[in-house]
Design a protein around this motif. Structure first.
Motif: not given
Length: 122
Positions: A2-3, A36-37, A97-99, A113-114
């Protein structure tokens, strides 16, 4: 795979609100836990919040609980972070982020993500 692309960061005054978005593409969005981080200047990346696959459950770090709200729209492949009553210590680079795990640890997330910058200043 995933992007992820974050948006919505910027300059915000203390006490005001900001809404971050993260758009996902490339894979089935609803199969991922989304988090979210925050990476504050000079600090390690830390978990802010995560939301489960169907959006039914959320979890927050203590310092953000009650002020931030994470949500997701699986029809739009997007996760949000509503930031209310923003404080100077909330400033930094926010990543989504995806997990596969319900976790606040960055190590549990595979896709990032960036980042989008949040600056808190009067």
């Amino acid at each position: 795979q995933v992007q992820l692309v974050e948006s919505g960061g910027g300059l915000v005054q203390p006490g005001r609100s900001l809404r971050l978005s993260c758009a996902a593409s490339g894979s089935t969005f609803e199969q991922y836990v989304m988090g979210w981080f925050l990476q504050a200047p000079g600090k390690e990346r830390e978990g802010v919040a995560y939301v489960t696959r169907n959006g039914a459950m959320t979890y927050y770090v203590n310092s953000m609980r009650g002020r931030f709200t994470i949500s997701r729209d699986n029809t739009k492949n997007t996760v949000f972070l509503q930031m209310n009553n923003v404080k100077p210590e909330d400033a930094g680079l926010y990543y989504c982020a995806a997990g596969q795990n319900n976790a606040m640890s960055a190590a549990k997330y595979s896709y990032w993500g960036q980042g989008t910058q949040v600056t808190v200043s009067a």
